[in-house]
Design a protein around this motif. Structure first.
Motif, PDB file in Angstrom:
ATOM      1  N   SER A  39       0.856  -1.184   0.000  1.00 31.50           N
ATOM      2  CA  SER A  39       0.000   0.000   0.000  1.00 31.50           C
ATOM      3  C   SER A  39       0.891   1.233   0.000  1.00 31.50           C
ATOM      4  CB  SER A  39      -0.902   0.018   1.225  1.00 31.50           C
ATOM      5  OG  SER A  39      -0.147   0.225   2.393  1.00 31.50           O
ATOM      6  N   LEU A  40       0.563   2.162  -0.827  1.00 28.22           N
ATOM      7  CA  LEU A  40       1.324   3.404  -0.893  1.00 28.22           C
ATOM      8  C   LEU A  40       0.701   4.392   0.084  1.00 28.22           C
ATOM      9  CD1 LEU A  40       1.751   3.609  -4.762  1.00 28.22           C
ATOM     10  CD2 LEU A  40       3.342   2.685  -3.074  1.00 28.22           C
ATOM     11  N   GLU A  41       1.163   4.336   1.328  1.00 25.22           N
ATOM     12  CA  GLU A  41       0.546   5.123   2.391  1.00 25.22           C
ATOM     13  C   GLU A  41       0.606   6.619   2.119  1.00 25.22           C
ATOM     14  OE1 GLU A  41       2.345   3.894   6.017  1.00 25.22           O
ATOM     15  OE2 GLU A  41       1.748   1.814   5.736  1.00 25.22           O
ATOM     16  N   PHE A  42       1.674   7.057   1.432  1.00 22.56           N
ATOM     17  CA  PHE A  42       1.806   8.480   1.197  1.00 22.56           C
ATOM     18  C   PHE A  42       0.842   8.982   0.119  1.00 22.56           C
ATOM     19  CE2 PHE A  42       4.732   6.366  -1.597  1.00 22.56           C
ATOM     20  CZ  PHE A  42       4.586   7.033  -2.800  1.00 22.56           C
ATOM     21  N   LEU A  43       0.139   8.079  -0.540  1.00 21.52           N
ATOM     22  CA  LEU A  43      -0.843   8.466  -1.542  1.00 21.52           C
ATOM     23  C   LEU A  43      -2.258   8.150  -1.084  1.00 21.52           C
ATOM     24  CD1 LEU A  43       0.826   7.405  -4.908  1.00 21.52           C
ATOM     25  CD2 LEU A  43       0.602   9.693  -3.960  1.00 21.52           C
ATOM     26  N   ASP A  44      -2.541   8.435   0.191  1.00 22.44           N
ATOM     27  CA  ASP A  44      -3.898   8.209   0.669  1.00 22.44           C
ATOM     28  C   ASP A  44      -4.820   9.279   0.075  1.00 22.44           C
ATOM     29  OD1 ASP A  44      -3.349  10.508   2.091  1.00 22.44           O
ATOM     30  OD2 ASP A  44      -3.407   9.553   4.049  1.00 22.44           O
ATOM     31  N   SER A  45      -6.098   9.128   0.271  1.00 26.10           N
ATOM     32  CA  SER A  45      -7.076  10.018  -0.354  1.00 26.10           C
ATOM     33  C   SER A  45      -6.852  11.477   0.015  1.00 26.10           C
ATOM     34  CB  SER A  45      -8.485   9.609   0.055  1.00 26.10           C
ATOM     35  OG  SER A  45      -8.780   8.356  -0.449  1.00 26.10           O
ATOM     36  N   LYS A  46      -6.589  11.739   1.275  1.00 25.71           N
ATOM     37  CA  LYS A  46      -6.393  13.112   1.725  1.00 25.71           C
ATOM     38  C   LYS A  46      -5.214  13.752   1.013  1.00 25.71           C
ATOM     39  CE  LYS A  46      -3.951  13.533   5.226  1.00 25.71           C
ATOM     40  NZ  LYS A  46      -2.659  13.994   4.797  1.00 25.71           N
ATOM     41  N   SER A  47      -4.084  13.082   1.014  1.00 26.81           N
ATOM     42  CA  SER A  47      -2.884  13.631   0.396  1.00 26.81           C
ATOM     43  C   SER A  47      -3.070  13.804  -1.099  1.00 26.81           C
ATOM     44  CB  SER A  47      -1.686  12.712   0.653  1.00 26.81           C
ATOM     45  OG  SER A  47      -1.440  12.592   2.029  1.00 26.81           O
ATOM     46  N   THR A  48      -3.658  12.833  -1.734  1.00 26.20           N
ATOM     47  CA  THR A  48      -3.865  12.906  -3.172  1.00 26.20           C
ATOM     48  C   THR A  48      -4.802  14.049  -3.517  1.00 26.20           C
ATOM     49  OG1 THR A  48      -3.560  10.524  -3.341  1.00 26.20           O
ATOM     50  CG2 THR A  48      -4.599  11.620  -5.203  1.00 26.20           C
ATOM     51  N   ASN A  49      -5.904  14.175  -2.798  1.00 21.00           N
ATOM     52  CA  ASN A  49      -6.850  15.256  -3.085  1.00 21.00           C
ATOM     53  C   ASN A  49      -6.239  16.628  -2.844  1.00 21.00           C
ATOM     54  OD1 ASN A  49      -9.082  13.756  -3.982  1.00 21.00           O
ATOM     55  ND2 ASN A  49      -9.605  13.236  -1.880  1.00 21.00           N
ATOM     56  N   LEU A  50      -5.496  16.780  -1.754  1.00 24.11           N
ATOM     57  CA  LEU A  50      -4.856  18.067  -1.501  1.00 24.11           C
ATOM     58  C   LEU A  50      -3.828  18.376  -2.577  1.00 24.11           C
ATOM     59  CD1 LEU A  50      -4.250  18.531   2.334  1.00 24.11           C
ATOM     60  CD2 LEU A  50      -5.630  19.915   0.793  1.00 24.11           C
TER      61      LEU A  50
END
Length: 156
Positions: A39-50
């Motif tokens: 899992s690419l933790e640094f690309l979670d929904s919050k980070s990706t959307n921001l």
């Protein structure tokens, strides 16, 4: 042939060759890390959307897309646990969801301003000021709200 041209262009500089090899090793290590990560933790929904929201706002100047992504980041942050507390040193520890909410609200309001939707911007700035008093963007929202409120009341 390409290697010969590269060597000619670089003048066979050993330092450049060493730097290039170091860069290749770093890229290889990162590639291995990404390949083995389930899992690419640094690309979670919050980070990706921001990230997408800031990119749409600043780089692409696509304010409609920015609104969509800031709204998604805000929704994600609102569903996350919100914690803000003082530690033993008197400092305020602000949780990541709290920070994401404040940033999303502020930049969503700025996006609305760019789209000429002042009423939505005013609502978000007021919400930010009321519910995120400890966040630095609360002060920025206060400063932004004054001239907008004056313009809106003059146009009525």
């Amino acid at each position: 042939m390409a290697e010969e041209i590269a060597n000619e262009d670089l003048g066979n500089d050993p330092q450049i060759d060493a730097d290039f090899e170091d860069d290749e090793e770093i890229i290889e290590e990162l590639t291995d890390l990404l390949d083995t990560s389930s899992s690419l933790e640094f690309l979670d929904s919050k980070s990706t959307n921001l990230y997408l929201a800031f990119k749409a706002y600043h780089q692409e100047q696509n304010f409609e897309a920015a609104v969509t992504h800031f709204q998604q980041a805000l929704e994600y942050a609102l569903t996350s646990e919100q914690v803000s507390q003082a530690d033993g040193t008197g400092s305020i520890q602000v949780s990541e969801p709290y920070d994401t909410q404040a940033k999303s609200k502020y930049w969503l309001a700025e996006s609305y301003l760019k789209l000429g939707q002042n009423d939505q911007a005013i609502e978000l700035f007021q919400d930010l000021i009321k519910n995120h008093q400890l966040h630095y963007l609360s002060l920025a929202a206060q400063r932004r709200l004054q001239p907008i409120s004056t313009l809106t009341s003059n146009s009525d």
